[in-house]
Design a protein around this motif. Sequence first.
Motif, PDB file in Angstrom:
ATOM      1  N   GLN A 155       1.086  -1.199   0.550  1.00 30.29           N
ATOM      2  CA  GLN A 155      -0.078  -0.168  -0.342  1.00 30.29           C
ATOM      3  C   GLN A 155       0.908   1.449  -0.078  1.00 30.29           C
ATOM      4  O   GLN A 155       0.560   2.135  -0.508  1.00 30.29           O
ATOM      5  CB  GLN A 155      -1.005   0.181   1.111  1.00 30.29           C
ATOM      6  CG  GLN A 155      -1.495   1.290   1.364  1.00 30.29           C
ATOM      7  CD  GLN A 155      -2.278   1.421   2.682  1.00 30.29           C
ATOM      8  OE1 GLN A 155      -1.859   1.199   4.171  1.00 30.29           O
ATOM      9  NE2 GLN A 155      -3.871   1.820   2.959  1.00 30.29           N
ATOM     10  N   THR A 156       1.915   1.468   0.516  1.00 33.64           N
ATOM     11  CA  THR A 156       2.220   2.386   1.166  1.00 33.64           C
ATOM     12  C   THR A 156       3.970   2.371  -0.493  1.00 33.64           C
ATOM     13  O   THR A 156       4.543   4.107   0.360  1.00 33.64           O
ATOM     14  CB  THR A 156       2.910   2.619   2.553  1.00 33.64           C
ATOM     15  OG1 THR A 156       3.831   1.471   2.705  1.00 33.64           O
ATOM     16  CG2 THR A 156       2.024   3.051   3.845  1.00 33.64           C
ATOM     17  N   PRO A 158       4.566   2.789  -3.043  1.00 36.65           N
ATOM     18  CA  PRO A 158       4.138   3.786  -4.216  1.00 36.65           C
ATOM     19  C   PRO A 158       4.777   5.039  -3.273  1.00 36.65           C
ATOM     20  O   PRO A 158       5.668   5.943  -4.104  1.00 36.65           O
ATOM     21  CB  PRO A 158       3.282   3.837  -4.904  1.00 36.65           C
ATOM     22  CG  PRO A 158       2.612   2.200  -4.905  1.00 36.65           C
ATOM     23  CD  PRO A 158       3.703   2.317  -3.592  1.00 36.65           C
ATOM     24  N   THR A 159       4.471   5.527  -2.588  1.00 37.64           N
ATOM     25  CA  THR A 159       4.749   6.465  -2.258  1.00 37.64           C
ATOM     26  C   THR A 159       6.462   7.003  -1.397  1.00 37.64           C
ATOM     27  O   THR A 159       6.967   8.133  -1.227  1.00 37.64           O
ATOM     28  CB  THR A 159       3.683   7.128  -0.514  1.00 37.64           C
ATOM     29  OG1 THR A 159       2.678   6.518  -0.786  1.00 37.64           O
ATOM     30  CG2 THR A 159       3.193   8.811   0.293  1.00 37.64           C
ATOM     31  N   VAL A 160       6.570   5.792  -1.003  1.00 36.03           N
ATOM     32  CA  VAL A 160       8.041   5.915  -0.142  1.00 36.03           C
ATOM     33  C   VAL A 160       8.813   5.524  -0.682  1.00 36.03           C
ATOM     34  O   VAL A 160       9.924   6.436  -1.230  1.00 36.03           O
ATOM     35  CB  VAL A 160       7.900   5.437   0.940  1.00 36.03           C
ATOM     36  CG1 VAL A 160       8.694   4.628   1.726  1.00 36.03           C
ATOM     37  CG2 VAL A 160       6.636   5.107   2.143  1.00 36.03           C
ATOM     38  N   GLY A 162       8.644   6.120  -4.587  1.00 32.17           N
ATOM     39  CA  GLY A 162       8.844   6.466  -4.989  1.00 32.17           C
ATOM     40  C   GLY A 162       8.156   5.863  -6.415  1.00 32.17           C
ATOM     41  O   GLY A 162       8.728   6.413  -8.301  1.00 32.17           O
ATOM     42  N   ILE A 693      -2.503   2.449   6.845  1.00 36.91           N
ATOM     43  CA  ILE A 693      -2.060   3.931   7.068  1.00 36.91           C
ATOM     44  C   ILE A 693      -3.860   4.402   7.946  1.00 36.91           C
ATOM     45  O   ILE A 693      -4.504   4.377   7.476  1.00 36.91           O
ATOM     46  CB  ILE A 693      -2.670   4.710   5.985  1.00 36.91           C
ATOM     47  CG1 ILE A 693      -1.047   4.300   4.451  1.00 36.91           C
ATOM     48  CG2 ILE A 693      -2.025   6.131   5.842  1.00 36.91           C
ATOM     49  CD1 ILE A 693      -1.479   5.085   3.367  1.00 36.91           C
ATOM     50  N   ASN A 725      -0.341   6.375  11.727  1.00 37.01           N
ATOM     51  CA  ASN A 725       0.558   7.839  10.473  1.00 37.01           C
ATOM     52  C   ASN A 725       2.508   7.819  10.875  1.00 37.01           C
ATOM     53  O   ASN A 725       2.426   8.875  11.110  1.00 37.01           O
ATOM     54  CB  ASN A 725      -0.567   8.570  10.905  1.00 37.01           C
ATOM     55  CG  ASN A 725      -1.809   8.189  10.797  1.00 37.01           C
ATOM     56  OD1 ASN A 725      -2.602   8.877  11.277  1.00 37.01           O
ATOM     57  ND2 ASN A 725      -2.401   8.253   9.143  1.00 37.01           N
ATOM     58  N   THR A 732      -2.219  12.639   7.308  1.00 39.39           N
ATOM     59  CA  THR A 732      -2.086  11.983   5.618  1.00 39.39           C
ATOM     60  C   THR A 732      -0.858  10.624   6.106  1.00 39.39           C
ATOM     61  O   THR A 732      -0.474  10.542   5.077  1.00 39.39           O
ATOM     62  CB  THR A 732      -2.020  12.122   4.971  1.00 39.39           C
ATOM     63  OG1 THR A 732      -1.644  13.825   5.261  1.00 39.39           O
ATOM     64  CG2 THR A 732      -3.563  13.321   4.719  1.00 39.39           C
ATOM     65  N   SER A 733      -0.174  10.733   6.696  1.00 43.20           N
ATOM     66  CA  SER A 733       1.866  10.519   6.996  1.00 43.20           C
ATOM     67  C   SER A 733       0.971   8.640   6.531  1.00 43.20           C
ATOM     68  O   SER A 733       0.872   8.248   7.188  1.00 43.20           O
ATOM     69  CB  SER A 733       1.864  11.274   8.242  1.00 43.20           C
ATOM     70  OG  SER A 733       2.439  11.315   8.215  1.00 43.20           O
ATOM     71  N   VAL A 734       1.943   7.945   6.120  1.00 43.96           N
ATOM     72  CA  VAL A 734       2.283   6.919   6.023  1.00 43.96           C
ATOM     73  C   VAL A 734       2.865   5.987   7.009  1.00 43.96           C
ATOM     74  O   VAL A 734       4.232   7.161   7.595  1.00 43.96           O
ATOM     75  CB  VAL A 734       2.260   6.711   5.003  1.00 43.96           C
ATOM     76  CG1 VAL A 734       2.113   6.985   3.517  1.00 43.96           C
ATOM     77  CG2 VAL A 734       4.641   6.423   4.652  1.00 43.96           C
ATOM     78  N   LYS A 736       5.475   3.908   8.654  1.00 46.08           N
ATOM     79  CA  LYS A 736       6.528   3.217   7.919  1.00 46.08           C
ATOM     80  C   LYS A 736       7.905   2.734   8.848  1.00 46.08           C
ATOM     81  O   LYS A 736       8.214   3.629  10.245  1.00 46.08           O
ATOM     82  CB  LYS A 736       7.838   4.383   7.319  1.00 46.08           C
ATOM     83  CG  LYS A 736       7.476   5.070   6.043  1.00 46.08           C
ATOM     84  CD  LYS A 736       8.760   6.169   5.671  1.00 46.08           C
ATOM     85  CE  LYS A 736       8.320   7.963   6.404  1.00 46.08           C
ATOM     86  NZ  LYS A 736       8.982   8.920   5.824  1.00 46.08           N
TER      87      LYS A 736
END
Length: 751
Positions: A155-156, A158-160, A162, A693, A725, A732-734, A736
């Motif tokens: 889920q995360t 692509p965001t983390v 890139g 998230i 989060n 909105t933080s993913v 980590k």
Amino acid sequence: MSLKRRQFLLFLGAAAGTTAVGTLAQPLVRAAKGSNINSANVLNATTLPASVPAKNATLAATDAMAFEPLKGPMPYEAVKISAEQQPTDYAQYTIQDDIVLPEGFTYDVIAAWGDPVGDSRFGYNNDYLSFVPTGPDEGYLTVNFEYVSTKTWEQTFPTVIGKPLPSAAVLKALEATENKVDAFLLADDDPLKAQIEEISKEALIDQGLGVIFVQRGADGQWARAENVSDRRITGISGLEDGRYLKSTGPATAVFTKTIVNGYSDGLGDKIVGTFGNCAGGTTPWGTVLSAEENFQDQVPEAVHRDGSAFSPSAKEFDQGFDGQGNVLGLAGNKYGWIVEVDPSNPQDYGTKHTWLGRYRHEAVGVRAEAGQQLAFYSGCDRRGGHLYKFVSTGTVNDPTDKTNSALLVDGMLYAAKFEADGTGQWLPLNPDTPVNPVLPSTVAGGMVPLPQRPEGGFAKVTDDAVASSFKAKFATLGDLYDGSAVEKQGAILIDAHYAANAAGATMTARPEDTDVAKDGTLFIAFTSGTPGGDGGPDSSIFVGPNGEDEYEAGWIMKLSETDNDPAALTFDWAMVANGGEPSDGGLGFANPDNLEFDAQGNLWVVTDMSTSSHNKAVPKRLDDAGQALGGKDLLGLYGNNSLWQIVLNGDNAGEAKMFAYGPMECELTGPFFTADGSTLFIAAQHPGETNGIRQAMATDIREFSLQTTAGQTFIQTRQVPLGSNWPEKSETSVPKPSVVAIRRIAGGSIS
Ligand code: FEO
Ligand code: CA
Ligand code: CA
């Protein structure tokens, strides 16, 4: 003061009259079935490491740097709220999505998943931490990366990271083949093969270990400082960059064979990557040991009689993104080892020392004393897994000498056989050892997996008569394995768990961390006594505080070698603490995992309740049939995973104090104190593992039927955030996985 506490102080007083504080630990109380031992009366003055100062001096230091224990969701004694007051004071509880610490403490985030490290990135699910100082305020922080939590990672990602993952296309394609596929056998031009290879490589890059350099500023904060030694050793090191890992010891004789019963990767003693890196150890000579744990999720564990691997096809790639070695053709017999790395050497990409055995290694307890043989202890974290000891042939001259690594190249591996009377012996795992398997009827769950012959692999034996006929058929371990003398030894080390079962080593309750106190006493966290598909623990050894079978909440055991000799073949053992609810003889936590000693000799313990159990509602303590709930059904009571100090000395000896709990759906891992005790490095692994998230501060309200410390039942209404989060903590933080440094805001020692 509760009855148990009074009993304990009486016990301590009685013991003080006959036993000098700080002498070699010997089990005063032995855990036997039904012996009704509880945590309060098994902790005793003899658990003190020898280096701990005299009682009054210790007290002064402890009192000066005490911390106010955290009020967790469950009442326990160190939080000074009377049993009568607890139903009121604990009626409402709000869990926070954060690392929550006692007043006066703070933490700095040092590194998070996706941060640049060398020519790669900080991996996922940080676990073991090792700080090797190069000065008072700087040093190498080595970090293990254990696995990817598939749902949240996907889920995360692509965001983390890139970039997208082709996960949707792969999951769609797998629907046609029962949600798994043998990617090893797919045609090279099949697009599905390339997509699975991409996912597998990214997941393996997020595993392994990493070295980062850290410094403490004048303000007390720790932060990274770029260094030539910063680097990643990943699950695919060597595959494309030539940075293979090395191997030593008898299994290399198997790796380098040209004709084998099963599969060979053709790389000889070179090894592609390391993964499943859970906890570890740090040597006095400044190297770090990284333990490959659940390798069987990615490659086949079973091996042939000659120690060669099963085909990569035996572990297919599946919809949970397990079987990551399948498409890459990794050889299963090269995983499940201990990796040694020198963080200060930028060219060192790790060595797997095969004398330490291949199994689901949790960690390493290091004992290195001048004039003695080296002893490394490690547990195999599976239900029914064993406790092992490697003893070097040579002796240590200077424990800080880097040439001590050569001692790992020759020695013997032993597995522990515990007796219910508090004694035990170490069984050598060599070709001459008699076959003498434990009987299935003596272990929880009633099953012992034994080597399957002639096919290779193992068979699950549930009938005592079958185990007895196995013993009649094979005289020694050498009869179960093929090859020259060294090749047989290599095959035994490769198949260590099943060879140890054949030799009659005790099946235990999922050994997690193994940590050696300064006086040489070994402490072991046994995290869960519930049996499962891999096996279960010996029913005469692993008994709950009230005589329970299949006790879920876990234990901490101490083990003392005969004559305090690291190479001893016999030992004494005793349980020193129980997980569980305080009114039932537990310390107030469940499923102990990583251990760490502070400078005062107190034991620090993190818990690892499986994420699916976190804050799971327990509105009543009876099931629909009116039976009392127990085991995993009660784990929700304990809230999030947490960090505890167990006081082993001074006025408060016997007390457990919660120091921290972690963000939602995470496990706190790798606690490691700096030598001055002022910083505690710790990692939070898999925040948001169940719900990903946290969306718009989503919160659930759940009910828990708790017990006061006196055993009275009451209902708590608990607010539980859904997902995480952390560490950035905006709406909105993913989530980590990240590593932090905990310190007092005002400075000074943590404990
Ligand atoms: Fe990875 Fe046994 O903890
Ligand atoms: Ca662990
Ligand atoms: Ca664990």
